[in-house]
Design an enzyme around this catalytic site. Structure first.
Site, short mmCIF file in Angstrom:
data_model
loop_
_atom_site.label_atom_id
_atom_site.label_comp_id
_atom_site.label_asym_id
_atom_site.label_seq_id
_atom_site.Cartn_x
_atom_site.Cartn_y
_atom_site.Cartn_z
N HIS A 97 -2.91 6.33 3.85
CA HIS A 97 -1.85 5.37 4.17
C HIS A 97 -0.46 5.83 3.78
CE1 HIS A 97 -0.88 0.80 4.69
NE2 HIS A 97 -0.35 1.56 5.63
N CYS A 154 0.80 -1.22 0.00
CA CYS A 154 0.00 0.00 0.00
C CYS A 154 0.83 1.28 0.00
CB CYS A 154 -0.93 0.00 1.21
SG CYS A 154 -2.14 -1.33 1.19
#
Length: 288
Positions: free
Chosen positions: A131, A74
């Protein structure tokens, strides 16, 4: 990285007047990111189990790039999208940024939304997962070039409760659905993919057409959520895939199906708002 190169070439051309038919204003840019979706889980890539007509339509009416790759995690993947740099040049190459870690995408990096605002006056919005760090306020989306953010700061949340639960971290249970800097509880119990889609549609519908729009929609789907309940989808959607023998695969198919419908809703909103003809739409996935 290839998207950043395309956008930067365009912006330089726009500012310098290199293009023979210079547009009245830059195009709207809409990036839709899926998280951990398999490359063969869309029907234009051969999936016979999960129909994805809206994603397919974008591919067939545009350009399908099937030999372009992204880091399969991610934070490295998102960092590359935001900077145009391979993760080893931003210090994100090793793994993801956990919620309790005191770092983020380096503040020395100038990000894509900052370039778009500075070079061509874009209105910039992030809907969905960030993120890329939130240990300090300066790491968060509104300090990195976005005019607004609705979604999660951290790595994952439950699709319905919107809680972050990873038992191996010191803070294993926290709510992570935010509007800009503030936590919002008004959507608890509602499916996260639908919430993010509604927000993206609302942004499109309220956007002033004379201002170029940059909209980044980063879905959690179909990324796993809670450790004890990683796959979640509405029951009615799961029932549509009764022909799939594996029960977990049925839920996963429902998650992808709702994601595909969301893509269709965003494109339809662009059309209804008379923004579609002057828009670049990019859909891609970070996959293992």
């Amino acid at each position: 990285m290839r998207l950043l190169v395309i956008l930067m070439i365009f912006l330089v051309s726009f500012q310098s007047g290199w293009a023979q038919n210079e547009p009245k204003r830059p195009p709207n840019i809409i990036i839709i990111m899926a998280d951990d979706m398999g490359s063969n889980d869309v029907s234009f890539r051969g999936s016979g189990q999960i129909p994805t007509p809206n994603i397919d339509a974008l591919g067939y009416q545009g350009v399908i790039l099937n030999r372009h790759y992204t880091p399969p995690l991610c934070s490295p993947s998102r960092g590359t999208l935001m900077t145009g740099k391979y993760p080893i040049h931003t210090g994100t190459q090793h793994s993801v940024i956990n919620a309790n870690e005191p770092w983020g995408l380096p503040l020395s990096e100038k990000l894509l939304p900052e370039y778009l605002k500075e070079c061509a006056g874009y209105k910039t919005h992030l809907v969905g997962k960030w993120h890329l760090g939130f240990a300090r306020k300066k790491y968060t989306p509104l300090e990195r070039g976005f005019d607004s953010h609705f979604g999660a700061w951290g790595p994952l949340i439950s699709y319905y409760t919107h809680r972050y639960t990873l038992p191996w971290e010191p803070f294993p249970n926290g709510y992570d659905m935010r509007r800009n800097w503030n936590v919002t509880y008004e959507f608890a119990g509602k499916y996260s993919t639908d919430i993010l889609t509604e927000e993206a549609v609302q942004i499109i519908q309220s956007h002033e057409s004379h201002v170029p729009l940059f909209l980044l929609v980063t879905y959690l789907a179909p990324h796993a959520a809670e450790e004890t309940n990683p796959l979640e989808a509405p029951v009615n959607e799961i029932r549509k895939f009764g022909y799939i023998e594996d029960p977990e695969r049925r839920i996963y198919a429902a998650m992808v199906s709702i994601l595909d419908k969301s893509v269709g809703q965003i494109v339809f909103a662009l059309k209804e708002s008379n923004l579609l003809e002057n828009s670049i739409i990019d859909t891609h996935t970070k996959r293992w």
